[in-house]
Design an enzyme around this catalytic site. Structure first.
Site, PDB file in Angstrom:
ATOM      1  N   SER A   1      -8.679   4.608  -4.975  1.00 35.22           N
ATOM      2  CA  SER A   1      -9.055   3.401  -4.208  1.00 35.22           C
ATOM      3  C   SER A   1      -9.123   2.171  -5.101  1.00 35.22           C
ATOM      4  O   SER A   1      -9.401   1.076  -4.633  1.00 35.22           O
ATOM      5  CB  SER A   1     -10.406   3.607  -3.513  1.00 35.22           C
ATOM      6  OG  SER A   1     -11.418   3.878  -4.466  1.00 35.22           O
TER       7      SER A   1
ATOM      8  N   HIS B   1      -9.624 -22.665  35.149  1.00 38.71           N
ATOM      9  CA  HIS B   1      -8.365 -22.000  35.532  1.00 38.71           C
ATOM     10  C   HIS B   1      -7.146 -22.779  35.038  1.00 38.71           C
ATOM     11  O   HIS B   1      -6.074 -22.717  35.641  1.00 38.71           O
ATOM     12  CB  HIS B   1      -8.261 -21.829  37.056  1.00 38.71           C
ATOM     13  CG  HIS B   1      -9.472 -21.215  37.679  1.00 38.71           C
ATOM     14  ND1 HIS B   1      -9.611 -19.861  37.865  1.00 38.71           N
ATOM     15  CD2 HIS B   1     -10.632 -21.775  38.112  1.00 38.71           C
ATOM     16  CE1 HIS B   1     -10.787 -19.614  38.427  1.00 38.71           C
ATOM     17  NE2 HIS B   1     -11.437 -20.763  38.577  1.00 38.71           N
TER      18      HIS B   1
ATOM     19  N   LYS C   1     -13.475  -0.286   3.340  1.00 38.66           N
ATOM     20  CA  LYS C   1     -13.292  -1.463   2.494  1.00 38.66           C
ATOM     21  C   LYS C   1     -12.090  -2.352   2.816  1.00 38.66           C
ATOM     22  O   LYS C   1     -12.220  -3.573   2.847  1.00 38.66           O
ATOM     23  CB  LYS C   1     -13.232  -1.032   1.021  1.00 38.66           C
ATOM     24  CG  LYS C   1     -14.620  -0.834   0.423  1.00 38.66           C
ATOM     25  CD  LYS C   1     -14.562  -0.291  -0.953  1.00 38.66           C
ATOM     26  CE  LYS C   1     -14.954   1.153  -1.104  1.00 38.66           C
ATOM     27  NZ  LYS C   1     -15.509   1.908  -0.012  1.00 38.66           N
TER      28      LYS C   1
ATOM     29  N   GLU D   1      -1.195 -21.355  16.049  1.00 36.52           N
ATOM     30  CA  GLU D   1      -0.656 -20.065  16.506  1.00 36.52           C
ATOM     31  C   GLU D   1      -1.064 -18.937  15.571  1.00 36.52           C
ATOM     32  O   GLU D   1      -1.401 -17.839  16.009  1.00 36.52           O
ATOM     33  CB  GLU D   1       0.867 -20.146  16.591  1.00 36.52           C
ATOM     34  CG  GLU D   1       1.351 -21.028  17.722  1.00 36.52           C
ATOM     35  CD  GLU D   1       2.853 -21.290  17.644  1.00 36.52           C
ATOM     36  OE1 GLU D   1       3.524 -21.082  18.638  1.00 36.52           O
ATOM     37  OE2 GLU D   1       3.331 -21.700  16.571  1.00 36.52           O
TER      38      GLU D   1
ATOM     39  N   LYS E   1      11.898 -30.501  16.685  1.00 36.56           N
ATOM     40  CA  LYS E   1      10.686 -29.713  16.903  1.00 36.56           C
ATOM     41  C   LYS E   1       9.553 -30.026  15.939  1.00 36.56           C
ATOM     42  O   LYS E   1       9.760 -30.307  14.762  1.00 36.56           O
ATOM     43  CB  LYS E   1      10.993 -28.201  16.773  1.00 36.56           C
ATOM     44  CG  LYS E   1      11.761 -27.601  17.918  1.00 36.56           C
ATOM     45  CD  LYS E   1      11.076 -27.706  19.278  1.00 36.56           C
ATOM     46  CE  LYS E   1       9.868 -26.817  19.433  1.00 36.56           C
ATOM     47  NZ  LYS E   1      10.203 -25.402  19.521  1.00 36.56           N
TER      48      LYS E   1
ATOM     49  N   SER F   1      11.583 -26.758  13.023  1.00 38.09           N
ATOM     50  CA  SER F   1      12.453 -25.648  13.408  1.00 38.09           C
ATOM     51  C   SER F   1      13.699 -25.689  12.542  1.00 38.09           C
ATOM     52  O   SER F   1      14.178 -26.767  12.180  1.00 38.09           O
ATOM     53  CB  SER F   1      12.837 -25.790  14.877  1.00 38.09           C
ATOM     54  OG  SER F   1      14.042 -25.094  15.138  1.00 38.09           O
TER      55      SER F   1
HETATM   56  N1  ARG Z   1     -14.344   5.262  -3.654  1.00 34.47           N
HETATM   57  C1  ARG Z   1     -15.487   5.791  -2.992  1.00 34.47           C
HETATM   58  C2  ARG Z   1     -15.772   5.021  -1.705  1.00 34.47           C
HETATM   59  O1  ARG Z   1     -15.297   3.971  -1.598  1.00 34.47           O
HETATM   60  C3  ARG Z   1     -16.680   5.739  -3.869  1.00 34.47           C
HETATM   61  C4  ARG Z   1     -17.706   6.765  -3.589  1.00 34.47           C
HETATM   62  C5  ARG Z   1     -17.175   8.113  -3.917  1.00 34.47           C
HETATM   63  N2  ARG Z   1     -18.173   9.093  -3.780  1.00 34.47           N
HETATM   64  C6  ARG Z   1     -17.904  10.372  -3.808  1.00 34.47           C
HETATM   65  N3  ARG Z   1     -18.880  11.196  -3.675  1.00 34.47           N
HETATM   66  N4  ARG Z   1     -16.687  10.807  -3.940  1.00 34.47           N
HETATM   67  O2  ARG Z   1     -16.467   5.449  -0.826  1.00 34.47           O
END
Ligand code: ARG
Length: 500
Positions: A53, A186, A355, A320, A313, A307
């Site tokens: 991650s 409306h 995240k 938008e 245009k 455009s």
């Molecule tokens: N990358 C993990 C997350 O975003 C961090 C926590 C990982 N915890 C674990 N017990 N593997 O949630």
């Protein structure tokens, strides 16, 4: 919130070496892993690729380092780090932060996540001493803490940008105070309003958005740090002390809830989605107003596009895109709620999915809001066109009906009489103002010549003088109230911005 702000504004300077599709997730050298002890071999490539991650959570690095400093101090107070060890630990964390900022220290594909990468950085600086910091904490309480810090910080940045948009709308309302416009329901002409009233009707929802974020922030100001993996720690830590150091109002009262809870992300995403919807509705109005059919506004060249084929245009792409971005903001909220639904307590790896949506929601708002503010601040309002079309579509019909009511005619009958008058006008291609005394009387004996007294836009506007109405005095009053509220919003956002 000063410490939070200090870090957040520097966040952008931290860069990962991951660059979209070009990243290769193969583990190429002996990695720092936080969980190797009971395993004989390393993870498969497929697992490593799925699990990694750090390519997105690296932006939590400044917050993770803040948490680490607070945790080191608590370990020291618990007698688990000597004075000298604490000094060296803080020195190394400071140096690591500097190195992250300069790009000298970067995460690698072998670092599973931001916590792993930073532990590697600490070990590189401190050797075995670096390994002491993990005592009493887990990535579970760490990541929950980091994300709260990140979102609280960025909520303030978003509010700063909302304040700019609120201000742009209020300034246009002030500049065009007194300009009448067709008010619609409306998407049909309904009753005349002040154009400023309509502009402020877009400020009100944005003001609620700010209040929603401030309200959210109070609930988000709870620190999970000290909860460990799920049950708290047998070490004599002081979660309240770390909470205070990190700018939280309190430490979590239940360690299991603290590591499992992502309400704060979902609520944040709702606030973001709601902002998206408000921007989308404003964007849609801008598209209409700028169209040939309306011609209520002229966009400044700097906020309009052309455009590639049609030289004439001038397109409202900013509006938008604002309208379009609402889709992804709503998507992030629904995505997270779906991830959370049915998860058992406490931490599950599913939570890693919290995240990217949250980061994208922040990025999206920080991208769209300044563009919308610029578009609104620079647009030119076609006041003649607005004024001229304000009474169109028999927009004064309600005023006429209400005059008859004031003269004792039951509203049901008054509605009918004016309805007939409208049809009569349509058939004879006339407006209310063009009618002779005889023509009025022909439609109904109630329509005496003096009914013309209410057939002016100015009169119609002035008559709507109850609180919240479109009468000029009321709109002026609303303007003042909003200006004061927006000052408050700006002060709240600056609470963290000021330490940048
Ligand atoms: N990358 C993990 C997350 O975003 C961090 C926590 C990982 N915890 C674990 N017990 N593997 O949630």
């Amino acid at each position: 919130m000063c410490t939070v702000g200090a870090v957040c504004t520097r966040r952008g300077e931290m860069r990962t070496e991951f660059d979209g599709g070009k990243t290769r997730n193969h583990v190429t050298k002996a990695p720092t892993r936080l969980w190797g002890g009971r395993f004989e071999g390393g993870p498969s490539d497929a697992l490593a690729r799925l699990s990694v991650s750090v390519q997105f959570d690296w932006r939590l690095a400044p917050y993770d380092l803040m948490g680490s400093r607070a945790h080191a101090r608590v370990l020291h107070r618990a007698g688990l780090l000597t004075d000298d060890e604490l000094d060296r630990m803080i020195g190394a964390l400071d140096d690591l932060e500097r190195a992250c900022r300069s790009g000298e220290f970067r995460p690698t594909v072998a670092d599973e996540d931001v916590h792993t990468a930073l532990e590697r950085g600490l070990l590189e600086r401190l050797g075995a001493l670096g390994g002491k910091l993990r005592a009493g904490r887990s990535r579970n309480d760490q990541v929950a803490t980091d994300l709260r810090l990140y979102l609280r910080d960025h909520a303030r940045q978003i509010v700063s940008r909302l304040v700019e948009l609120e201000t742009a709308l209020i300034s246009q309302a002030e500049k065009n105070l007194g300009v009448a416009a067709p008010g619609m329901t409306h998407l049909q002409h309904a009753q005349p309003v002040l154009f400023s009233h309509q502009l402020l009707a877009h400020v009100q929802p944005l003001a609620r958005d700010v209040e929603r974020l401030r309200d959210w922030d109070r609930r988000a100001a709870v620190s999970p740090l000290g909860s460990g993996a799920l049950a708290g720690s047998s070490l004599p830590l002081d979660p309240q002390a770390t909470a205070a150091e990190l700018g939280f109002d309190a430490a979590a009262a239940n360690s299991m809830d603290a590591v499992a809870d992502r309400d704060f992300v979902a609520e944040f995403l709702f606030a973001a989605a709601m902002i998206g919807v408000h921007l989308s509705r404003l964007g849609e109005e801008i598209c209409l107003w700028a169209s040939q059919e309306f011609r209520w506004i002229e966009m400044d060249d700097t906020y309009a596009t052309g455009s590639s084929i049609m030289p004439q245009k001038k397109n409202p792409d900013v509006a938008e895109l604002a309208r379009g971005k609402a889709g992804r903001l709503i998507g992030h909220l629904v995505g997270l709620l779906t991830t959370l639904k049915g998860l058992p307590l406490t931490y599950n790896r599913d939570l890693q999915e919290d995240k990217e949506g949250a980061f994208d929601a922040v990025d999206t708002l920080l991208l769209v809001l300044p563009a919308m503010s610029g578009l609104i601040a620079t647009m030119r309002v076609n006041t003649e066109r607005l004024e001229a079309s304000a009474p169109d579509g028999f927009a004064l019909a309600t005023d006429l009906a209400e005059l008859l009511v004031r003269r004792g005619v039951p509203f049901r009958e008054a509605h009918e009489v004016v309805g007939h008058l409208v049809v009569w006008c349509q058939v004879h291609d006339k407006d209310f103002g063009d009618l002779t005394d005889e023509e009025l009387a022909k439609v109904s004996p109630h329509l005496t010549p003096d009914v013309r007294e209410v057939l002016s836009v100015e009169g119609a506007l002035a008559s709507r003088k109850a609180y919240g109405g479109t009468a000029p005095d009321r709109v002026r009053e609303q303007l003042g109230e909003l200006r004061a509220l927006v000052d408050e919003h700006a002060a709240w956002a600056a609470d963290s911005d000021s330490d940048a």
